[in-house]
Design a protein around this motif. Structure first.
Motif: not given
Ligand code: BDP
Length: 659
Positions: A587, A590-591, A593
């Protein structure tokens, strides 16, 4: 953005700026010239004066920096100190730190800061997960890959000053005249960056390469062969460092083949190297299939020899008593050898930590050993202080780690595995640095200087090692890996006719009563090898920290843990926590990116997916297997297993050593 630049992303100063500056060095030594060159190319201030001062012996190969950004004075005792100072300054610049009123003095913790490559001459790498070896033997010495200089520069930038370029399971061929000339090609490049070359040697080299009747260290023919060989080495490589030896270990030859001791073997080589100031790193990684607990064997072998080793021999000891597990207590040999020089060997390559697929930041693992108090010379006898010359007089002090470097574009297979190379170097320079600080530096130089980005990635790195322990081997479990390749779980593993000390059941000892290896007085009594203070803590089930519980104790499934849970429930929650921690890492990543270049973002993202799947695999395999003994339910608030135990047992990974 393929990661090939590692943490070295300085941007050259503009032509304009370069014009009216003075960056001078009073030394003509190639290393000093290199220092000047780095600063002239990348430093964004006005004037720097690099000076050698022969009086400043206390600095060793460290440095002093005074002044402010536009007027800096660097002094060092060794030319390498000037180079380290240059990288220090560039690091300050790249991490946005203030360079006003500098008054820095850095003296390295260890004299010899060494990488061990487990590279074979056919370019496969034992336990290497980043492609083939970077040493292109066929092309050497004529063709020098640009990677050699990049490698040397990266190492110098973090203070590494020594490299053993071949596998400890050594081919005698490395000592052939042909290979020594190839080696000269490498050492000529490394020298400009202050790096000395060492070799792993096969103890049977005289017989295999030289045709002597045997390789007995007391045989005059054998001694003569080594003497001539060493002379030849120094004629080709005048600053050659010395030998690393794996003897009488896992089938390698050694002095015991001839009824001689490790000390006799080591001293024979040491005497020959001594006139050249060469060293012998003699490994303590020895154990044999026997009824004795493997964890006790190195101590039993080496402690009786204490006092017999020559002063240019250093005993190279793995951080733990077994073998680079996700977590081990410290090796009882540290401090127990009172009259021998000792050094730590770590493993950067992730043989037991998910290869280059899992993100596991290793600085906390390294520090855990370095900071451990052995109580060998009373309180404060940490492994670091026992090996860095603080507590005991030492000749040269040293530290080593098995490299994770290969010919992959990004060097280490996983972008985050670069951080482990970096962290090892930084800790070998200064073992007091905090893991957090090292992570911050590395993130800022490798990815982004954005404060929030650094904080988020640091958090992910800092939990990653605990996560791996939790989903693989929590509470002191160890060595329950799949046979040979050491990637996935195989707690049920049992190779017919195989060595018991390579089987998972040997280590976990699970039965209907409980799980764990009893190393107290009622069991193997390995605990007695530690100083009384440590033995009293680890040996007492009530005092033993949870993280080592099943390492030292066979604990009933119903035993009430410090948390109030039964051992079985605690084990289940630990595995589950490990999985959750990896999901959280996903998580976090991904945040981010939009703050990472596309290529590295995607590559790390897909590795994290593998890691998450593997974590579930580990959890299911271990819980379903141990449940066949505990006969207790997996707590109902935990994610249910998604595999059948019988299916997991059928997984045969085609993981070769060398992938
Ligand atoms: C073990 C590795 C093996 C090495 C050995 C060593 O599995 O490949 O040769 O250590 O350190 O961890 O010598």
């Amino acid at each position: 953005e393929d990661g090939s630049k590692l943490w070295l992303r300085y941007t050259p100063v503009s032509k304009e700026m370069a014009k009216n500056r003075s960056i001078t060095a009073d030394a003509k030594n190639p290393v000093a010239v290199q220092a000047q060159h780095e600063l002239a190319t990348f430093w964004k201030g006005q004037s720097i004066d690099l000076k050698l001062d022969k009086k400043l012996t206390h600095l060793k190969d460290g440095f002093k920096i005074t002044g402010h950004r536009d007027r800096i004075k660097v002094t060092a005792h060794e030319p390498a100190g000037l180079l380290y100072a240059a990288y220090h300054l560039l690091q300050l610049q790249e991490t946005d730190q203030q360079v006003l009123n500098l008054n820095v003095e850095e003296i390295p913790s260890f004299d010899i800061r060494m990488l061990n490559h487990w590279d074979n001459l056919d370019r496969t790498v034992e336990r290497g997960y980043a492609g083939y070896s970077i040493w292109q033997w066929d092309d050497l010495p004529k063709l020098l890959s640009p990677r050699y200089e990049a490698y040397a520069r990266a190492n110098a930038s973090i203070g590494i000053n020594a490299t053993v370029i071949n596998n400890v399971n050594a081919s005698p061929q490395i000592l052939s005249s042909e290979y020594l000339l190839k080696l000269k090609g490498l050492s000529d490049v490394f020298r400009r960056y202050g790096i000395k070359v060492y070799l792993s040697v096969n103890f049977s080299s005289p017989k295999i390469l030289g045709g002597t009747s045997d390789s007995d260290p007391l045989n005059p023919q054998v001694i003569l062969w080594w003497r001539n060989k060493v002379k030849e080495i120094y004629s080709v490589i005048p600053d050659f460092g010395g030998f690393l030896v794996k003897a009488n270990s896992e089938g390698q030859p050694g002095p015991q083949d001839y009824g001689r001791t490790h000390a006799q073997g080591a001293n024979m080589l040491a005497a020959i190297l001594k006139p050249y100031q060469g060293l012998v790193m003699w490994r303590a990684f020895v154990y044999n299939p026997s009824t004795e607990d493997r964890a006790k064997q190195a101590y039993q072998e080496f402690v009786p020899l204490d006092g017999q080793f020559s002063d240019n021999v250093i005993i190279q000891i793995k951080n733990g008593p077994i073998d680079f597990q996700p977590r081990e207590p410290f090796n009882a040999l540290f401090g127990a050898l009172k009259k021998s020089h000792e050094m730590v060997e770590f493993q950067i390559t992730q043989e037991y930590l998910g290869f280059s697929n899992h993100l596991v930041y290793l600085a906390p693992l390294f520090k855990e050993t370095l900071d451990r108090d052995t109580y060998a010379d009373g309180k404060g006898s940490t492994v670091a202080r026992l090996t860095d010359g603080t507590l005991r007089p030492a000749g040269k002090t040293a530290i080593a780690a098995v490299a994770n470097i290969g010919d992959d574009t990004n060097w280490t297979g996983h972008h985050f595995a670069q951080a482990n190379w970096y962290a090892y170097g930084r800790l070998s320079w200064n073992h007091q640095l905090a893991s957090e600080q090292i992570a911050e530096e590395w993130i800022a130089m490798t990815f982004s200087r954005d404060k929030q980005f650094i904080a988020a990635v640091k958090e992910m790195m800092m939990t990653s090692r605990e996560a791996a322990v939790n989903y693989m081997m929590p509470l002191g479990l160890h060595h329950i890996f799949a046979f040979d390749h050491h990637y996935g779980p195989e707690p049920w593993g049992d190779q017919k006719g195989g060595r018991p000390d390579w089987m998972p059941w040997y280590y976990h000892q699970a039965d209907t009563i409980g799980v764990g290896f009893d190393r107290t007085a009622s069991g193997s009594n390995a605990i007695s090898q530690y100083s009384p203070h440590v033995a009293n803590i680890y040996g007492d089930i009530l005092l033993c920290p949870d993280q080592y519980l099943l390492w030292f104790h066979h604990v009933p499934w119903h035993y009430t843990m410090k948390s109030g849970l039964s051992l079985w429930d605690e084990l289940c929650y630990q595995y589950d926590l490990g999985v959750k921690q990896v999901r959280d890492m996903q998580k976090v990543w991904d945040r981010l990116e939009n703050q990472v270049d596309q290529q590295r973002f995607a590559e790390v993202q897909s590795k994290l997916k593998i890691q998450a799947k593997d974590a579930v695999w580990w959890k299911d395999a271990c819980l379903l297997y141990f449940q066949t003994y505990s006969k207790r339910p997996i707590p109902y608030d935990i994610e249910r297993p998604v595999h059948e135990l019988e299916d997991l047992k059928k997984i045969k990974l085609n993981m070769k050593h060398h992938n």
